[in-house]
Design a protein around this motif. Structure first.
Motif, PDB file in Angstrom:
ATOM      1  N   ARG A  96       3.824  -0.753   4.387  1.00  0.00           N
ATOM      2  CA  ARG A  96       2.448  -1.145   4.695  1.00  0.00           C
ATOM      3  C   ARG A  96       1.908  -1.971   3.536  1.00  0.00           C
ATOM      4  O   ARG A  96       2.053  -1.584   2.366  1.00  0.00           O
ATOM      5  N   LEU A 121       0.817  -1.217   0.000  1.00  0.00           N
ATOM      6  CA  LEU A 121       0.000   0.000   0.000  1.00  0.00           C
ATOM      7  C   LEU A 121       0.845   1.259   0.000  1.00  0.00           C
ATOM      8  O   LEU A 121       0.378   2.326  -0.413  1.00  0.00           O
ATOM      9  N   GLY A 122       2.080   1.153   0.482  1.00  0.00           N
ATOM     10  CA  GLY A 122       2.924   2.339   0.516  1.00  0.00           C
ATOM     11  C   GLY A 122       4.124   2.125   1.427  1.00  0.00           C
ATOM     12  O   GLY A 122       4.208   1.150   2.173  1.00  0.00           O
ATOM     13  N   THR A 123       5.050   3.047   1.358  1.00  0.00           N
ATOM     14  CA  THR A 123       6.243   3.016   2.206  1.00  0.00           C
ATOM     15  C   THR A 123       6.437   4.392   2.826  1.00  0.00           C
ATOM     16  O   THR A 123       5.974   5.401   2.293  1.00  0.00           O
ATOM     17  N   GLU A 124       7.147   4.391   3.953  1.00  0.00           N
ATOM     18  CA  GLU A 124       7.370   5.641   4.674  1.00  0.00           C
ATOM     19  C   GLU A 124       8.745   5.604   5.313  1.00  0.00           C
ATOM     20  O   GLU A 124       9.081   4.653   6.020  1.00  0.00           O
ATOM     21  N   THR A 143      12.734   1.846   6.964  1.00  0.00           N
ATOM     22  CA  THR A 143      11.545   2.139   6.164  1.00  0.00           C
ATOM     23  C   THR A 143      10.366   1.339   6.704  1.00  0.00           C
ATOM     24  O   THR A 143      10.513   0.166   7.054  1.00  0.00           O
TER      25      THR A 143
END
Length: 732
Positions: free
Chosen positions: A681, A668-671, A678
């Protein structure tokens, strides 16, 4: 830190009760598996005179790793308390397991301690999990020091390892991680490696030779002076930069001489405040020797540089009802607040609770209030009971040495508290208080078990209850959907220990079976069904007929029942009966035995008899109608999907994302987060992540962690659903 004479307990290692919090030091040893923590504890105990020259207590056992299971597994699996005495100070050494599966024992040790010794092997370096624990300690300001072990290993280099530690632990201030002593090397061995035979104190400018098995002070030779002076200057600047005297650096750089005694006092304050992190070296004593290399220096650091319990902030406590209470900091005369940091079972003594007293004084034969709240999700029910304290003792290997009381700041063991569990609070009977439980890692590896035999089945429930009472990082689940008993563990080693404890401590033999996830069923399209339940022979008759229509609904809708009967074809009093029968059948499933969800069932028509119709008859008819509708419909299997968050070092992001995709996951994405990590998700079917706790550890070399939570059920791919149906048919 100095070279003064020292006093300590004799070889008998008598049990003592501290008389004031200022005379206690609580120190937890942290490091990866194999770094030498347990060996270091043995060496410190030997130097303090608590054990004999073979590193054993009187009965011949070790003071740490004394459990039979630890001998069989060849590693520490639990928190061990080893009290020693040095210069009139009682030191509680808390030896923790280094393997990631036993991080719960590590967290318990951190909770009980006021300072930490990070043990780093010169042969292996600093691993990712040790860095993460360092960050946890930094977040709460816990004072720390670093001990480098295994200097006898080939290619071991103290100076290089010190640089690596400064890089790993220093963060924005690597000059806060500096050695207090430099190793002194003896004559090279045939393989070219020169053994470390002594240490040179940078502040005292003294040489401490351990070559004879006893620490002997001397003056350094001309060969050591250049290296000594360079390292000494760096250390002095590092100490001054953390000094509370803001003018000291300016005076030092201006050429003003700095008193060594004042430097040592500044060093001790900086260590106790958790802003300076000294590096030391240590090695066990040679056979027949009394003191191991660096052990005296370590004991000096602990007694003079590490904080007393008085310097730890008072814990936040409430009444069991949630009202906040203020406590004076570590006051033996204050109201009692103690915490159970570890629970274990002894086959002869029974349950033993290791406690840290934060306030007040705990006395033998005292009646205390036992409170346990906030761990219901781990299978621990909230409880508030009064219990009588049995014998108080300090552990030493397998021995328990009695004491009469335990003051604020000290640790001890309490026997036979039948209701106390790890994380519980002990307080005064007339003033019950509660400490919030410390943060526990989530157990994410499922272990489905069954009793091996009927006698085992009778003992299983009690054995499991005792197991989770001892270890709050283990969660017990009785899955109502799959009818499985599941122990959620932190990893394979954790699971192995759980099975071994069930067998050896509680006499319960279990079989491990494949873990099943909670599947669901739904209709793939509209379908109709007619339920006819008519019985006219013998006694009171039964008569009920109903006609339904079933249609699929969006995910998350559950089961919706609609009444569209007209003209009283089904009497009003029996419509709830039809719904009850439909819902009962839906709970049982209509195809593979999994609950039916996300459908609308509409009651359209039916028939009744004035005498023979009943609630039970229409319940049966409703269930029959749903089964008939399913027989002519396409039934989809739904699998649970978890929302997964993975925190991983940047070096492993690509590998983790690729692995998630291979598990039918949707990223769903990375942050980007701090510390070069990192957060990823993703949504992944639960059937694909049963062993993810093990696989992720292998994939990231132990540096990643993840959490998961249920998101929803969604249709399973046809080929996987067909395979599961085949397995079900084969099993039946």
């Amino acid at each position: 830190m100095g070279d003064k004479a020292h006093t300590h307990t004799g070889a008998a290692g008598r049990a003592t009760a501290a008389d004031h919090p200022a005379s206690v030091r609580n120190v937890v040893l942290v490091g990866h598996s194999g770094s030498g923590k347990t060996t270091l504890v043995e060496a410190l105990a030997q130097t303090a005179g608590a054990v004999n020259r073979a590193g054993r207590v009187e009965d011949g056992g070790c003071v740490s790793d004394y459990d039979d299971m630890e001998h069989r597994q060849q590693r520490s699996v639990q928190l061990s308390l080893v009290p020693v005495e040095w210069d009139g100070i009682k030191i509680n050494l808390l030896d923790t397991p280094g393997y990631a599966d036993f991080v719960g024992e590590l967290r318990a040790g951190l909770r009980a301690a006021d300072a930490a010794l990070f043990v780093v092997s010169a042969a292996d370096g600093v691993d990712g999990s040790t860095r993460m624990v360092w960050e946890e300690c930094a977040a709460v300001g816990m004072p720390r020091a670093i001990v480098i072990t295994h200097l006898e290993a080939a290619r071991a280099d103290f100076e290089e390892m010190t640089r690596i530690c400064a890089e790993a632990f220093g963060g924005d201030d690597p000059d806060a991680v500096l050695p207090l002593y430099l190793p002194l090397h003896g004559a090279p061995a045939p393989d070219g490696h020169a053994p470390v035979t002594g240490l040179v104190g940078l502040l005292s400018r003294k040489l401490f030779d351990y070559g004879t098995g006893e620490r002997v002070a001397a003056e350094p030779g001309e060969a050591e002076l250049p290296q000594l002076d360079e390292a000494r200057s760096l250390l002095i600047e590092g100490i001054i930069s953390e000094s509370e005297d803001e003018t000291l650096m300016e005076r030092y750089l201006g050429g003003e001489p700095v008193d060594v005694k004042m430097l040592i006092e500044d060093l001790e304050r900086a260590v106790a405040r958790g802003v300076f992190f000294p590096v030391l070296a240590a090695a066990p004593a040679a056979e027949g020797a009394r003191q191991g290399l660096g052990t005296v220096e370590l004991l000096e650091l602990i007694t003079r540089g590490f904080p007393t319990p008085l310097e730890r902030a008072a814990p936040r406590v409430t009444t069991p009802g949630g009202t906040a209470r203020e406590l004076r900091m570590c006051d033996p005369g204050e109201s009692l607040v103690a915490e159970v940091v570890k629970t274990s079972s002894d086959p002869y003594v029974g349950r033993i609770s290791m406690v840290r007293v934060f306030s007040g004084t705990l006395r033998a034969d005292q009646t205390v209030h036992v409170s346990g709240h906030g761990l219901a999700d781990r299978g621990h029910e909230d409880h508030d009971v009064d219990e009588r304290i049995g014998a108080l003792s300090t552990p030493f290997g397998k021995q328990q040495r009695p004491v009469s009381h335990v003051i604020a700041g000290d640790l001890a063991c309490v026997a036979k508290l039948s209701r106390a569990e790890t994380g519980d609070t002990l307080s005064a009977k007339d003033d019950p208080l509660l400490m919030a439980p410390w943060e526990m890692p989530d157990p994410l590896l499922p272990l489905a078990i069954e009793a091996h035999s009927k006698p085992d089945e009778d003992k299983l429930s009690q054995g499991l209850a005792r197991l989770v009472a001892e270890d709050p990082t283990m969660r017990l689940e009785h899955n109502r959907d799959t009818h499985q008993v599941v122990l959620w563990c932190l990893g394979e080693a954790h699971a192995d220990v759980a099975l071994e404890r069930l067998r050896s401590r509680y006499g319960v033999q279990v079989d491990v079976v494949p873990h099943r996830v909670s599947l669901r069923e739904t209709f793939g399209g509209r379908a109709a069904g007619r339920g006819r339940h008519v019985k006219q022979s013998g006694g009171h008759g039964q008569y009920a007929v109903c006609e339904i229509e079933v249609e699929p609904l969006p995910g998350g809708s559950g089961l919706e029942f609609v009444d569209k009967v007209v003209g009283g074809a089904v009497p009003r009093q029996f419509i709830p009966s039809v719904e009850k029968g439909v819902r009962a059948q839906a709970a049982k499933g209509v195809a593979a035995g999994h609950p039916l969800i996300d459908v609308r069932v509409t009651l359209l028509d039916g028939k009744a008899h004035s005498v023979d119709s009943s609630d039970a008859a229409f319940q049966t008819a409703g269930a029959l109608a749903l089964r008939e509708a399913a027989a002519d419909a396409r039934i989809h299997l739904l699998e649970p999907v978890a929302e997964v968050s993975v925190l991983v070092g940047d070096d492993y992001v690509g590998a983790v994302m690729s692995d998630l995709s291979g598990r039918r996951g949707k990223v769903l994405g990375t942050e980007q987060t701090s510390g070069g990590r990192t957060l990823i998700r993703a949504e992944v079917p639960e059937i694909e992540i049963g062993r993810y706790a093990v696989d992720l550890r292998s994939l990231s070399h132990g540096t990643a962690r993840f959490d998961r939570r249920y998101a929803r059920h969604e249709p399973m791919p046809t080929q996987i659903a067909d395979r599961l149906r085949e397995e079900l048919r084969a099993a039946s």
